[in-house]
Structure formats: C-alpha cells, structure tokens
Design a protein around this motif. Structure first.
Motif, PDB file in Angstrom:
ATOM      1  N   LEU A   1       0.476  83.122  39.470  1.00 58.06           N
ATOM      2  CA  LEU A   1      -0.542  82.107  39.182  1.00 58.06           C
ATOM      3  C   LEU A   1      -1.463  82.049  40.390  1.00 58.06           C
ATOM      4  CD1 LEU A   1       1.132  78.851  37.788  1.00 58.06           C
ATOM      5  CD2 LEU A   1      -0.720  80.173  36.737  1.00 58.06           C
ATOM      6  N   ALA A   2      -2.777  82.121  40.158  1.00 53.65           N
ATOM      7  CA  ALA A   2      -3.691  82.097  41.293  1.00 53.65           C
ATOM      8  C   ALA A   2      -4.899  81.234  40.969  1.00 53.65           C
ATOM      9  CB  ALA A   2      -4.139  83.510  41.640  1.00 53.65           C
ATOM     10  N   ALA A   3      -5.370  80.502  41.981  1.00 51.86           N
ATOM     11  CA  ALA A   3      -6.584  79.702  41.799  1.00 51.86           C
ATOM     12  C   ALA A   3      -7.734  80.636  41.418  1.00 51.86           C
ATOM     13  CB  ALA A   3      -6.907  78.956  43.087  1.00 51.86           C
ATOM     14  N   ARG A   4      -8.602  80.185  40.521  1.00 53.53           N
ATOM     15  CA  ARG A   4      -9.675  81.089  40.065  1.00 53.53           C
ATOM     16  C   ARG A   4     -10.715  81.294  41.148  1.00 53.53           C
ATOM     17  NH1 ARG A   4     -13.946  77.697  36.609  1.00 53.53           N
ATOM     18  NH2 ARG A   4     -14.008  76.035  38.122  1.00 53.53           N
TER      19      ARG A   4
ATOM     20  N   PHE B   1      -6.207  79.850  37.390  1.00 49.48           N
ATOM     21  CA  PHE B   1      -6.306  78.454  36.948  1.00 49.48           C
ATOM     22  C   PHE B   1      -7.220  77.678  37.884  1.00 49.48           C
ATOM     23  CE2 PHE B   1      -3.664  75.844  39.869  1.00 49.48           C
ATOM     24  CZ  PHE B   1      -3.155  76.852  40.659  1.00 49.48           C
ATOM     25  N   ASP B   2      -7.644  76.524  37.423  1.00 46.13           N
ATOM     26  CA  ASP B   2      -8.528  75.661  38.196  1.00 46.13           C
ATOM     27  C   ASP B   2      -7.658  74.804  39.123  1.00 46.13           C
ATOM     28  OD1 ASP B   2     -10.205  73.719  39.191  1.00 46.13           O
ATOM     29  OD2 ASP B   2     -11.185  73.296  37.267  1.00 46.13           O
TER      30      ASP B   2
ATOM     31  N   ALA C   1       1.781  74.486  31.538  1.00 43.95           N
ATOM     32  CA  ALA C   1       1.574  75.334  30.362  1.00 43.95           C
ATOM     33  C   ALA C   1       1.396  76.805  30.761  1.00 43.95           C
ATOM     34  CB  ALA C   1       0.348  74.851  29.591  1.00 43.95           C
ATOM     35  N   LEU C   2       1.123  77.071  32.049  1.00 45.56           N
ATOM     36  CA  LEU C   2       0.834  78.442  32.493  1.00 45.56           C
ATOM     37  C   LEU C   2       2.039  79.109  33.164  1.00 45.56           C
ATOM     38  CD1 LEU C   2      -2.675  77.707  34.082  1.00 45.56           C
ATOM     39  CD2 LEU C   2      -2.186  78.538  31.770  1.00 45.56           C
TER      40      LEU C   2
ATOM     41  N   PRO D   1       8.854  82.158  32.847  1.00 44.03           N
ATOM     42  CA  PRO D   1      10.124  82.419  33.557  1.00 44.03           C
ATOM     43  C   PRO D   1       9.948  83.470  34.655  1.00 44.03           C
ATOM     44  CG  PRO D   1      10.437  82.503  31.172  1.00 44.03           C
ATOM     45  CD  PRO D   1       8.971  82.364  31.401  1.00 44.03           C
ATOM     46  N   GLU D   2       8.994  84.396  34.477  1.00 45.39           N
ATOM     47  CA  GLU D   2       8.823  85.477  35.455  1.00 45.39           C
ATOM     48  C   GLU D   2       7.732  85.171  36.494  1.00 45.39           C
ATOM     49  OE1 GLU D   2       8.353  85.626  32.214  1.00 45.39           O
ATOM     50  OE2 GLU D   2       6.551  86.758  31.665  1.00 45.39           O
ATOM     51  N   THR D   3       7.276  83.909  36.564  1.00 39.76           N
ATOM     52  CA  THR D   3       6.277  83.545  37.577  1.00 39.76           C
ATOM     53  C   THR D   3       6.965  83.478  38.948  1.00 39.76           C
ATOM     54  OG1 THR D   3       5.147  82.215  35.904  1.00 39.76           O
ATOM     55  CG2 THR D   3       4.453  81.909  38.186  1.00 39.76           C
TER      56      THR D   3
END
Ligand SMILES: *Cc1c(COP(=O)(O)O)cnc(C)c1O
Length: 387
Positions: A102-105, A129-130, A139-140, A143-145
């Motif tokens: 997950l990375a900030a946009r 994501f913002d 929601a983002l 399990p593999e994050t």
C-alpha cells in the motif's frame, strides 16, 4: 623488513592515543585487522562485537546511525549510499513474489517509479491510496499486504499525514514513513506508531548540500533485515559521507528552527501576493491539512513551500530569470534557499493526467527555504515576483 618496497607497502602504525580526538576520526579503511580466529568466533557468536569489513559495518556509519536512532527515539538505524538505496533495501528486505504494497498516491517521484519497477520485475502488486483519507485503508488491506509507505509531509503539496490514524487503520501491516521533509526535530514517526522512520540524509540531516546518503531507523528486529540487504547488494556508503552527515546533524536543531521561521514568513508574504494563485504550506490556516499539521508537527511546519503562479509556465520562466541569487536547483534542504519545478523535475515522469489529478500544475513552484536572514529573502522574492 630490509627492502624499501616491503617497508613502503606496509606503512607504519601509530601508538594508541593517550588523549581522544574531540571529534570522531574518519575510519577510511576497507577492513579491520582481526586478532586471531578466537576473536572471529567471538564476533560470529555475538560474545563480543567489532568491525571486520566496511561493506558490513564501520565506526563512522555506526556513529551516524546511533545519533539518528537516538533522535528518532528508537533502538537502531541502518545507513545506505542514498535515500533511494535505503528505500530499495527496505522493500527488498520485506517483499517477495505475490506480495502486496500500500503506498500513498503522492510520494517522491522516484519512490513511485521504484514501486512500479518492482511491480513488473518482482511480481508484487501495489495499491495507491490518498494518505489524507486513512478511513479508506481497511478496504485496501489484503492478507498479503507486507508494508505501507507514506510521507510525513508530502511532496510537493505538503499534505501532512495523520500517522496514528493510519497506523490504527492498518492493523498489523507495518508503516514506513518517509520523514525527509519533517526531520526528527519536527516529528518522530516511530513514537506515533510507525515501524520505520526513513530519511534522505542528503537533505536536512546533513543539511549542507554535499552528501548523498539514506537512513532507516526502527527497532533492531525491524532493521536487521535492511542491514543484510545493504550488505548483500553492496549499498553501503563511504565513511567520509557518514562523518560529514554526523557533522551536519550537529546543527539540525538550529537549522530547522530558522527554516520554519523563515518559511512561515515567506508563506505569509506569498499568500498576499497578486501573482500567486494558490499556496501550499501546512502552517497556513487555509492549507487542507493545517489541523492535522498542528497535531503532527508541534515544533514547526517545515521549510518547504509550494505555490502556483497566475501565469502558468510563462510566469515560472519569468520568476526563475529574476530570482537573482536564489538558484533553480532540483534538490532541497541546502543552507541556501533554492527553487524547483515539480512538473519538470520530481514529477516529470508522471502522465499529464496524473499530474493534474495530484494538483501538480504547470505553474507550480517549490521553494526550499534556507537559513538566510528573512529580510533578505523577502526582498529578493518580492522583487522577482514584481518584475
Ligand atoms: C530526496 C528524497 C528522496 C530520495 O533520496 P536520495 O538521497 O536523493 O536518494 C526520498 N524521499 C524524499 C521525500 C526526498 O526528498
């Protein structure tokens, strides 16, 4: 030892010092002589510790890392040949085929580029994501994050992330905070719940525009894998770089205080100017993340300001021609004030559509405020804008 070439090739060693240097020596050496096989075994078993080979460790790296870990109120830190090297080493220590990030946009342009590259080459997936909307995170998360990346103050619109809110939405996913713009003087991300605090030490930590270096701080168990990557991939820096960065850091507190004062003053001046269409500085009440900034940056809002000129790129050309001693330099956090142009430098490789989505317009200028006298800066900036 009768031959000149033998004598010359070995040199002499000096006697142990009876007084210690006031400033650490520069240990410009590839290796350290080991006192027999027993000592080697002691190092390997952890019975005692010592340096053996500079790719793995060196007293100058250790000194800088210990300073930074102390400032970040954590156990350990790993130094690397550049900020990008340290980000890459962290990602390599955590990610394998099939993993999710997950990375900030809005991130430093090269960080986004690195993630895209790893997505193609390693078979990982990345969701942007913002960072100002932590409620969207659950929601983002999958399990593999394996990791989430944000910046404490984002480049170039200076959006301030609410670190505790992000951490609470992430659950068990560890958070990596690029705190380059904030420095440990303004924010300590690990105290706020992050797992790693990262800095491009090429910027404020060294602060004199003459070093390339990166550093990641965290608990020993969280940075040990990064240290291994730095060693295996040969991403180590040189002893001199660490020595210079340690020296630069001695004045970090003073520099950040001055930079915050100067930036607040220039932000007020710019905001009131008729040629400025929009201004982005977290210390201004009108900034979208001003309230978050008040909680996240209690000691000051930093030295980075972006502003959009009325006349788009033509206005930027005119301003850069008239700025006199304030140079156009695509870096930041030098002692002197510099300007940059995000659409043409850090965010050049985004598509025009992405740039406009992120608010990076053709008239946007980024100002890295230095430690000069505020009166001089105000005069120079105003006369360049008015010309
Ligand atoms: C400069 C910078 C980096 C990259 O660091 P280098 O030392 O240039 O490799 C990463 N993040 C931010 C916010 C930066 O400003």
């Amino acid at each position: 030892m009768s031959h000149d070439e033998t004598r010359a090739s070995r040199g002499g060693w000096y006697a142990p010092l009876t007084t210690q240097p006031s400033v650490p020596a520069i240990y410009q050496t590839t290796a350290f002589d080991v006192d027999g096989l027993e000592q080697l075994d002691d190092f390997a078993s952890g019975l005692s510790s010592g340096h053996i080979y500079t790719r793995d460790s060196n007293p100058n790296h250790e000194a800088f890392a210990a300073d930074l870990a102390g400032l970040e109120a954590t156990e350990s830190a790993v130094v690397c040949s550049s900020g990008m090297g340290a980000i890459a080493a962290t990602l390599m220590s955590r990610l394998g085929h099939g993993d999710h990030v997950l990375a900030a946009r809005v991130l430093y342009g090269r960080t986004t580029q690195l993630l895209t590259h790893l997505e193609e080459r390693l078979g990982i997936s990345v969701t942007l994501f913002d960072a100002t909307r932590p409620e969207q995170i659950p929601a983002l998360v999958r399990p593999e994050t394996r990791i989430c990346l944000v910046e404490s103050i984002s480049n170039p619109l200076m959006e301030v992330a609410d670190i505790p809110a992000i951490v609470s939405q992430l659950g068990s996913v560890p958070l990596f905070v690029d705190s380059t713009f904030a420095t440990p003087v303004l924010q300590k991300p690990i105290e706020l719940g992050a797992t790693w605090a990262f800095h491009s030490a090429s910027k404020y930590l060294n602060g004199h525009g003459d070093v390339m270096m990166g550093v990641v701080a965290g608990r020993e168990q969280d940075v040990a894998g990064i240290r291994t990557m730095v060693s295996l991939f040969g991403m180590n820096t040189s002893p001199l770089e660490s020595w210079l960065a340690s020296r630069g850091m001695r004045t970090l507190g003073l520099r950040m205080q001055r930079v915050c004062e100067n930036a607040q003053r220039l932000a007020d001046v710019l905001q009131a100017h008729s040629r400025v269409r929009a201004i982005y500085y977290p210390g201004l009440p009108g900034h979208p993340t001003h309230a978050t900034a008040g909680r996240m940056l209690p000691n000051g809002y930093g030295g980075m300001i972006s502003f959009e000129l009325q006349d788009g790129v033509d206005g930027v050309r005119r301003l850069f021609r008239n700025l006199g001693e304030i140079p156009f330099s695509p870096t930041l956090a030098d002692t002197r004030t510099t300007v940059s142009y995000p659409a043409g430098t850090s965010h050049r490789y985004l598509t025009a559509a992405q740039r406009s989505e992120f608010g990076i317009t053709d008239g946007l200028v980024r100002l890295s405020v230095g430690i000069e006298a505020a009166d001089d800066l105000e005069l120079e900036l105003l006369s360049a804008l008015d010309r």
